[in-house]
Design a protein around this motif. Structure first.
Motif, PDB file in Angstrom:
ATOM      1  N   LEU A 113       0.951  -1.258   0.001  1.00  0.00           N
ATOM      2  CA  LEU A 113       0.157   0.021   0.162  1.00  0.00           C
ATOM      3  C   LEU A 113       0.781   1.180  -0.114  1.00  0.00           C
ATOM      4  O   LEU A 113       0.211   2.252  -0.463  1.00  0.00           O
ATOM      5  CB  LEU A 113      -0.910   0.021   1.408  1.00  0.00           C
ATOM      6  CG  LEU A 113      -2.164  -1.022   0.874  1.00  0.00           C
ATOM      7  CD1 LEU A 113      -2.509  -1.469   2.566  1.00  0.00           C
ATOM      8  CD2 LEU A 113      -3.056  -0.652   0.085  1.00  0.00           C
ATOM      9  N   ALA A 117       0.439   4.227  -2.745  1.00  0.00           N
ATOM     10  CA  ALA A 117       0.291   5.438  -2.330  1.00  0.00           C
ATOM     11  C   ALA A 117       1.592   6.385  -3.042  1.00  0.00           C
ATOM     12  O   ALA A 117       1.263   7.589  -3.173  1.00  0.00           O
ATOM     13  CB  ALA A 117       0.552   5.741  -0.885  1.00  0.00           C
ATOM     14  N   VAL A 148       0.764   7.436   2.314  1.00  0.00           N
ATOM     15  CA  VAL A 148      -0.725   7.106   2.350  1.00  0.00           C
ATOM     16  C   VAL A 148      -1.179   8.425   2.771  1.00  0.00           C
ATOM     17  O   VAL A 148      -2.451   8.844   2.153  1.00  0.00           O
ATOM     18  CB  VAL A 148      -0.939   5.989   3.570  1.00  0.00           C
ATOM     19  CG1 VAL A 148      -2.366   5.918   3.428  1.00  0.00           C
ATOM     20  CG2 VAL A 148      -0.254   4.743   2.834  1.00  0.00           C
ATOM     21  N   LYS A 151      -1.702  11.250   0.333  1.00  0.00           N
ATOM     22  CA  LYS A 151      -2.623  10.676  -0.922  1.00  0.00           C
ATOM     23  C   LYS A 151      -3.957  10.374  -0.709  1.00  0.00           C
ATOM     24  O   LYS A 151      -4.786  10.990  -1.343  1.00  0.00           O
ATOM     25  CB  LYS A 151      -1.865   9.425  -1.676  1.00  0.00           C
ATOM     26  CG  LYS A 151      -2.794   9.302  -3.053  1.00  0.00           C
ATOM     27  CD  LYS A 151      -2.208   8.015  -3.714  1.00  0.00           C
ATOM     28  CE  LYS A 151      -3.019   7.775  -5.011  1.00  0.00           C
ATOM     29  NZ  LYS A 151      -2.173   6.924  -5.620  1.00  0.00           N
ATOM     30  N   ALA A 152      -4.161   9.483   0.359  1.00  0.00           N
ATOM     31  CA  ALA A 152      -5.730   9.103   0.837  1.00  0.00           C
ATOM     32  C   ALA A 152      -6.287  10.347   1.573  1.00  0.00           C
ATOM     33  O   ALA A 152      -5.557  11.285   2.110  1.00  0.00           O
ATOM     34  CB  ALA A 152      -5.370   7.907   1.389  1.00  0.00           C
ATOM     35  N   ALA A 172     -10.773   1.171  -1.693  1.00  0.00           N
ATOM     36  CA  ALA A 172      -9.485   2.008  -1.806  1.00  0.00           C
ATOM     37  C   ALA A 172      -9.790   3.023  -2.734  1.00  0.00           C
ATOM     38  O   ALA A 172      -8.890   4.053  -2.340  1.00  0.00           O
ATOM     39  CB  ALA A 172      -8.728   0.804  -2.550  1.00  0.00           C
ATOM     40  N   LEU A 177      -6.963   6.008  -2.444  1.00  0.00           N
ATOM     41  CA  LEU A 177      -5.692   5.235  -2.974  1.00  0.00           C
ATOM     42  C   LEU A 177      -5.652   4.726  -4.116  1.00  0.00           C
ATOM     43  O   LEU A 177      -4.521   4.602  -4.821  1.00  0.00           O
ATOM     44  CB  LEU A 177      -5.473   3.961  -1.823  1.00  0.00           C
ATOM     45  CG  LEU A 177      -5.132   4.233  -0.445  1.00  0.00           C
ATOM     46  CD1 LEU A 177      -5.152   3.058   0.372  1.00  0.00           C
ATOM     47  CD2 LEU A 177      -3.594   4.770  -0.569  1.00  0.00           C
TER      48      LEU A 177
END
Length: 259
Positions: A113, A117, A148, A151-152, A172, A177
């Motif tokens: 992940l 990311a 993460v 981006k998220a 997601a 993501l």
């Protein structure tokens, strides 16, 4: 033995994780190879984009079991050194000025992940399972958290990081993501459409835009004002910017587009 296979086609570099026998799980050698690959790609002015994908049935299962066994006996200093190398891998992907498109299928667990990311755009196939699995092992998704959270949507991804719940491609996408969810088996077809979009853009303009976006969060408001004005002034005066503006006004294709 190479744990990363790089091929090139139509000014796109395809970086494939190549440990299918262990679901493309990381080990120190693979981490070093991924880092080296993206550092080298950064200097390639002839490329327009990079695709990051996995060989076999899954994208990436996170940390390798044998690597985890070694970690049990690491000293604090060894753990720091090991984690900084992992951070450097994600950073090499995120800071590569070429747009990086992730093509995800099967599964993406733990550190995988972080790879997602670090990408600029991610196409995920239906049926892919995602999980921030670290807390189930009594550790933390610490190194990947910087990428993460950048981006998220922090409030949406937080419970997934705290609970280690398994989630699907649509979740997601909802947390930020993943960019696009496509039917299983159609990832490569959709990827070509995504790459076509990049082929229409000025390659230098894309690189400079990514560099600017990567730098803005660390700037004060006044620094952002100066940096953004500088970038647009440089782009307008650049040969590529001049060609782009003239071709638009003259209603013709710019020279960088495939004919």
């Amino acid at each position: 033995m190479s744990f990363v296979v790089v091929t090139e086609m139509n000014q796109v570099a395809y970086v494939k994780l190549h440990r299918p026998e262990v679901r493309n799980a990381f080990n120190p050698e693979m981490i070093a190879e991924i880092t080296k690959t993206f550092v080298e790609l950064e200097s390639r002015n002839d490329l327009h984009a990079v695709v990051l994908q996995g060989e076999g049935k899954v994208f990436c299962a996170g940390g390798d079991l044998n690597w985890m066994k070694e970690m049990v006996n690491f000293s604090f200093d060894q753990n720091i050194e090991d984690s900084l190398k992992l951070f450097a891998m994600f950073e090499a992907i995120a800071q590569c000025s070429l747009p990086v498109i992730g093509l995800v299928h099967g599964a993406a667990f733990g550190g995988a992940l972080g790879l997602i990311a670090a990408c600029d755009e991610v196409v995920a196939e239906e049926g892919t399972q995602f999980c921030f699995s670290e807390v189930k092992l009594g550790i933390a998704p610490a190194v990947i958290s910087a990428f993460v959270n950048r981006k998220a949507v922090p409030g949406k991804v937080r419970p997934l990081m705290l609970s280690a719940a398994v989630f699907n491609a649509h979740t997601a996408q909802q947390v930020g993501l993943v960019t696009e969810v496509v039917p299983a088996g159609e990832g490569h077809t959709v990827l070509q459409k995504v790459l076509h979009n990049y082929s229409q853009c000025g390659p230098e303009a894309v690189r400079e835009t990514k560099k600017l976006l990567n730098s803005l969060n660390s700037m004060t408001w006044d620094q952002q004002k100066k940096a953004t004005a500088k970038v647009i002034a440089e782009r307008r005066a650049s040969p590529e910017g001049q060609e782009g503006l003239k071709s638009f006004l003259e209603k013709r294709e710019p020279t960088w587009r495939p004919q």
